[in-house]
Scaffold this active site. Sequence first.
Site, PDB file in Angstrom:
ATOM      1  N   GLY A 240       0.759  -1.245   0.000  1.00 57.68           N
ATOM      2  CA  GLY A 240       0.000   0.000   0.000  1.00 57.68           C
ATOM      3  C   GLY A 240       0.786   1.291   0.000  1.00 57.68           C
ATOM      4  O   GLY A 240       0.205   2.364  -0.190  1.00 57.68           O
ATOM      5  N   GLU A 275       3.605  -7.116   1.541  1.00 56.53           N
ATOM      6  CA  GLU A 275       3.133  -7.400   0.171  1.00 56.53           C
ATOM      7  C   GLU A 275       3.200  -6.147  -0.697  1.00 56.53           C
ATOM      8  O   GLU A 275       2.174  -5.671  -1.194  1.00 56.53           O
ATOM      9  CB  GLU A 275       1.673  -7.886   0.229  1.00 56.53           C
ATOM     10  CG  GLU A 275       1.440  -9.094   1.103  1.00 56.53           C
ATOM     11  CD  GLU A 275      -0.051  -9.345   1.380  1.00 56.53           C
ATOM     12  OE1 GLU A 275      -0.901  -8.519   1.000  1.00 56.53           O
ATOM     13  OE2 GLU A 275      -0.351 -10.382   1.980  1.00 56.53           O
ATOM     14  N   ARG A 278       3.200  -1.570  -5.888  1.00 54.58           N
ATOM     15  CA  ARG A 278       3.475  -0.325  -6.612  1.00 54.58           C
ATOM     16  C   ARG A 278       4.845   0.265  -6.279  1.00 54.58           C
ATOM     17  O   ARG A 278       5.549   0.747  -7.164  1.00 54.58           O
ATOM     18  CB  ARG A 278       2.383   0.687  -6.247  1.00 54.58           C
ATOM     19  CG  ARG A 278       2.401   1.925  -7.084  1.00 54.58           C
ATOM     20  CD  ARG A 278       1.339   2.919  -6.639  1.00 54.58           C
ATOM     21  NE  ARG A 278       0.106   2.369  -6.183  1.00 54.58           N
ATOM     22  CZ  ARG A 278      -1.043   2.371  -6.879  1.00 54.58           C
ATOM     23  NH1 ARG A 278      -1.097   2.939  -8.068  1.00 54.58           N
ATOM     24  NH2 ARG A 278      -2.128   1.841  -6.373  1.00 54.58           N
ATOM     25  N   ARG A 315      -5.552   3.426 -15.755  1.00 58.73           N
ATOM     26  CA  ARG A 315      -5.617   4.181 -14.502  1.00 58.73           C
ATOM     27  C   ARG A 315      -6.240   5.580 -14.636  1.00 58.73           C
ATOM     28  O   ARG A 315      -7.048   5.963 -13.794  1.00 58.73           O
ATOM     29  CB  ARG A 315      -4.231   4.261 -13.843  1.00 58.73           C
ATOM     30  CG  ARG A 315      -3.585   2.877 -13.606  1.00 58.73           C
ATOM     31  CD  ARG A 315      -2.366   2.938 -12.709  1.00 58.73           C
ATOM     32  NE  ARG A 315      -2.741   3.294 -11.365  1.00 58.73           N
ATOM     33  CZ  ARG A 315      -2.631   4.490 -10.858  1.00 58.73           C
ATOM     34  NH1 ARG A 315      -2.100   5.466 -11.551  1.00 58.73           N
ATOM     35  NH2 ARG A 315      -3.045   4.739  -9.637  1.00 58.73           N
ATOM     36  N   TYR A 319      -9.465   5.846 -12.371  1.00 58.57           N
ATOM     37  CA  TYR A 319      -9.309   6.541 -11.083  1.00 58.57           C
ATOM     38  C   TYR A 319      -9.022   8.026 -11.246  1.00 58.57           C
ATOM     39  O   TYR A 319      -8.679   8.686 -10.263  1.00 58.57           O
ATOM     40  CB  TYR A 319      -8.140   5.933 -10.283  1.00 58.57           C
ATOM     41  CG  TYR A 319      -8.032   4.441 -10.303  1.00 58.57           C
ATOM     42  CD1 TYR A 319      -9.020   3.642  -9.719  1.00 58.57           C
ATOM     43  CD2 TYR A 319      -6.944   3.808 -10.895  1.00 58.57           C
ATOM     44  CE1 TYR A 319      -8.909   2.260  -9.734  1.00 58.57           C
ATOM     45  CE2 TYR A 319      -6.827   2.432 -10.914  1.00 58.57           C
ATOM     46  CZ  TYR A 319      -7.815   1.664 -10.338  1.00 58.57           C
ATOM     47  OH  TYR A 319      -7.698   0.302 -10.352  1.00 58.57           O
ATOM     48  N   CYS A 344     -13.240   5.022 -28.681  1.00 58.03           N
ATOM     49  CA  CYS A 344     -14.471   5.771 -28.881  1.00 58.03           C
ATOM     50  C   CYS A 344     -15.270   5.934 -27.610  1.00 58.03           C
ATOM     51  O   CYS A 344     -16.416   5.464 -27.510  1.00 58.03           O
ATOM     52  CB  CYS A 344     -15.298   5.091 -29.957  1.00 58.03           C
ATOM     53  SG  CYS A 344     -14.403   5.156 -31.511  1.00 58.03           S
ATOM     54  N   GLU A 345     -14.672   6.541 -26.616  1.00 58.77           N
ATOM     55  CA  GLU A 345     -15.443   7.050 -25.492  1.00 58.77           C
ATOM     56  C   GLU A 345     -14.639   8.147 -24.814  1.00 58.77           C
ATOM     57  O   GLU A 345     -13.408   8.128 -24.825  1.00 58.77           O
ATOM     58  CB  GLU A 345     -15.873   5.956 -24.520  1.00 58.77           C
ATOM     59  CG  GLU A 345     -14.827   5.164 -23.836  1.00 58.77           C
ATOM     60  CD  GLU A 345     -15.472   4.173 -22.849  1.00 58.77           C
ATOM     61  OE1 GLU A 345     -15.781   4.617 -21.742  1.00 58.77           O
ATOM     62  OE2 GLU A 345     -15.679   3.003 -23.206  1.00 58.77           O
ATOM     63  N   TYR A 373       0.323  -1.741 -12.238  1.00 58.26           N
ATOM     64  CA  TYR A 373      -1.079  -1.594 -12.632  1.00 58.26           C
ATOM     65  C   TYR A 373      -1.196  -0.947 -14.012  1.00 58.26           C
ATOM     66  O   TYR A 373      -2.104  -0.159 -14.265  1.00 58.26           O
ATOM     67  CB  TYR A 373      -1.862  -0.816 -11.550  1.00 58.26           C
ATOM     68  CG  TYR A 373      -1.682  -1.424 -10.180  1.00 58.26           C
ATOM     69  CD1 TYR A 373      -2.214  -2.673  -9.900  1.00 58.26           C
ATOM     70  CD2 TYR A 373      -0.929  -0.785  -9.185  1.00 58.26           C
ATOM     71  CE1 TYR A 373      -2.022  -3.267  -8.655  1.00 58.26           C
ATOM     72  CE2 TYR A 373      -0.737  -1.372  -7.944  1.00 58.26           C
ATOM     73  CZ  TYR A 373      -1.277  -2.611  -7.686  1.00 58.26           C
ATOM     74  OH  TYR A 373      -1.095  -3.203  -6.459  1.00 58.26           O
TER      75      TYR A 373
HETATM   76  N1  LLP Z   1      -1.769  -7.008  -0.925  1.00 59.79           N
HETATM   77  C1  LLP Z   1      -3.073  -7.070  -1.212  1.00 59.79           C
HETATM   78  C2  LLP Z   1      -3.910  -8.048  -0.523  1.00 59.79           C
HETATM   79  C3  LLP Z   1      -3.619  -6.203  -2.184  1.00 59.79           C
HETATM   80  O1  LLP Z   1      -4.916  -6.261  -2.462  1.00 59.79           O
HETATM   81  C4  LLP Z   1      -2.781  -5.271  -2.838  1.00 59.79           C
HETATM   82  C5  LLP Z   1      -3.313  -4.357  -3.852  1.00 59.79           C
HETATM   83  C6  LLP Z   1      -1.411  -5.266  -2.511  1.00 59.79           C
HETATM   84  C7  LLP Z   1      -0.944  -6.140  -1.535  1.00 59.79           C
HETATM   85  C8  LLP Z   1      -0.421  -4.336  -3.173  1.00 59.79           C
HETATM   86  O2  LLP Z   1      -0.681  -3.001  -2.937  1.00 59.79           O
HETATM   87  P1  LLP Z   1       0.365  -1.890  -3.409  1.00 59.79           P
HETATM   88  O3  LLP Z   1       1.620  -2.046  -2.584  1.00 59.79           O
HETATM   89  O4  LLP Z   1       0.640  -2.098  -4.835  1.00 59.79           O
HETATM   90  O5  LLP Z   1      -0.339  -0.611  -3.144  1.00 59.79           O
HETATM   91  N2  LLP Z   1      -5.314  -0.962  -9.741  1.00 59.79           N
HETATM   92  C9  LLP Z   1      -5.107   0.010  -8.693  1.00 59.79           C
HETATM   93  C10 LLP Z   1      -4.434  -0.604  -7.475  1.00 59.79           C
HETATM   94  C11 LLP Z   1      -5.185  -1.771  -6.874  1.00 59.79           C
HETATM   95  C12 LLP Z   1      -4.502  -2.366  -5.689  1.00 59.79           C
HETATM   96  C13 LLP Z   1      -5.185  -3.603  -5.239  1.00 59.79           C
HETATM   97  N3  LLP Z   1      -4.555  -4.301  -4.157  1.00 59.79           N
HETATM   98  C14 LLP Z   1      -4.320   1.183  -9.234  1.00 59.79           C
HETATM   99  O6  LLP Z   1      -3.963   1.180 -10.421  1.00 59.79           O
HETATM  100  O7  LLP Z   1      -4.047   2.131  -8.531  1.00 59.79           O
END
Ligand code: LLP
Length: 420
Positions: A240, A275, A278, A315, A319, A344-345, A373
Amino acid sequence: MDHFHLIDGALHAEQVPLEDIARDVGTPVYVYSRTTLVRHAQVFRKALSALGDPHIAFAVKANPNLAVLNVLQREGYGADVVSGGELQRALAADIAPKDIVFSGVGKTGAELDYALDTGIGQFNIESLEEGTELAHLADARNIGAPAALRVNPDVDARTHAKISTGKAENKFGVAISDAPAIYARLTAMPGLEMRGIAMHIGSQMASLEPLEAAIGKMGVLLGELRAAGHTVTHVDLGGGLGVPYKAGEELPSPTEYGAMIARATKGWNARLMFEPGRVIAGNAGVLLTRVIRLKRSGNRTPFMIVDAAMNDLARPALYGAWHDFEAVHPNGEKMTVNIVGPICETGDTFAMGRECDALEAGDLAIFRTAGAYGATMASSYNSRGFVAEVLVDGDKWSVVADRISPEAISAAERVPDWLK
Ligand code: LLP
């Protein structure tokens, strides 16, 4: 820090001119820098060095490309997977089963079976119902599945609503107030070896406060579980941590994140697990695109139509996300445009009223911070095919995912005889 920089006035990925990649592979194409991936993996690990020997599992969803996973495997990273497909990729990238954590709110029976077959290191159970099913499947094989209970700490991660996962109304984890009773029931089930608790409250977090608050709640739960006589040897704190998407944007650094975690988990006496997605891959990739044309209409802001679209990089459309946009051969001049793709949107818009490098039809440009992502969320909408991916290392580069043509996609479809 990344390795997409100007050399003699031309943007390079490490030592490779982006122009060479565009010429040989075509555009749009994702370009990843191995040196940047390795650097981020090492910086993140070092930031957690005060925690003893934390388990770090890359969130495969952020960038599941096999070459990217293999780079991270070589850095000692495990994998956090959320589907059978991601598990298969992690294994194909040589990540050891014991280093794989299976998260996700809707693991199917078949996926649980597959993960039991491969002997993964930890199941992050998201509900009593899922835990019960896993227990039955594991018990039928006479094994104990190593598992943690994912808890929803009900903390606002203060990020985009679509990527916030730790509020009570979100679908993830069990309510923290129910956790002691559920943990007790799961512990009593043959087939499960409960060893810990897990959380993940959201993605692209720009402040450490929500995480610290959630960790505080997890600490209280940890104490309660142990006081009730349960074994808790592992705590998974998820991912996160946000990354800067705009040049000059300030976000908490991995070092600040590590220091906060060390402070907030002091005395826990548990192996910590992470985990990250990003923060490892985001700034290690760009989306290379070519300007199709500039469209001027009246005295409105011109549209710069590029050959990448929302199907390649979703993205901004999903978002409202910002991605810095730069010319591959900047001439020092600037222009203000609406950057759009050909789909086309109206949602196929990367930026409105953006001041950026002056470009003309045929020029190359990049969207930055597209390593996480990006390609993984691509689709073939408008029958545009799937975008290609390239990995660079110094002056070497290779295509690590072929472009999948619209013809190849339609080859998987058929018109049934009864229609003819
Ligand atoms: N662990 C779990 C259980 C997760 O659901 C996620 C991300 C992560 C770890 C990794 O999170 P990170 O360190 O990458 O923030 N598509 C969206 C992001 C969706 C994230 C979903 N879960 C975007 O492009 O911003």
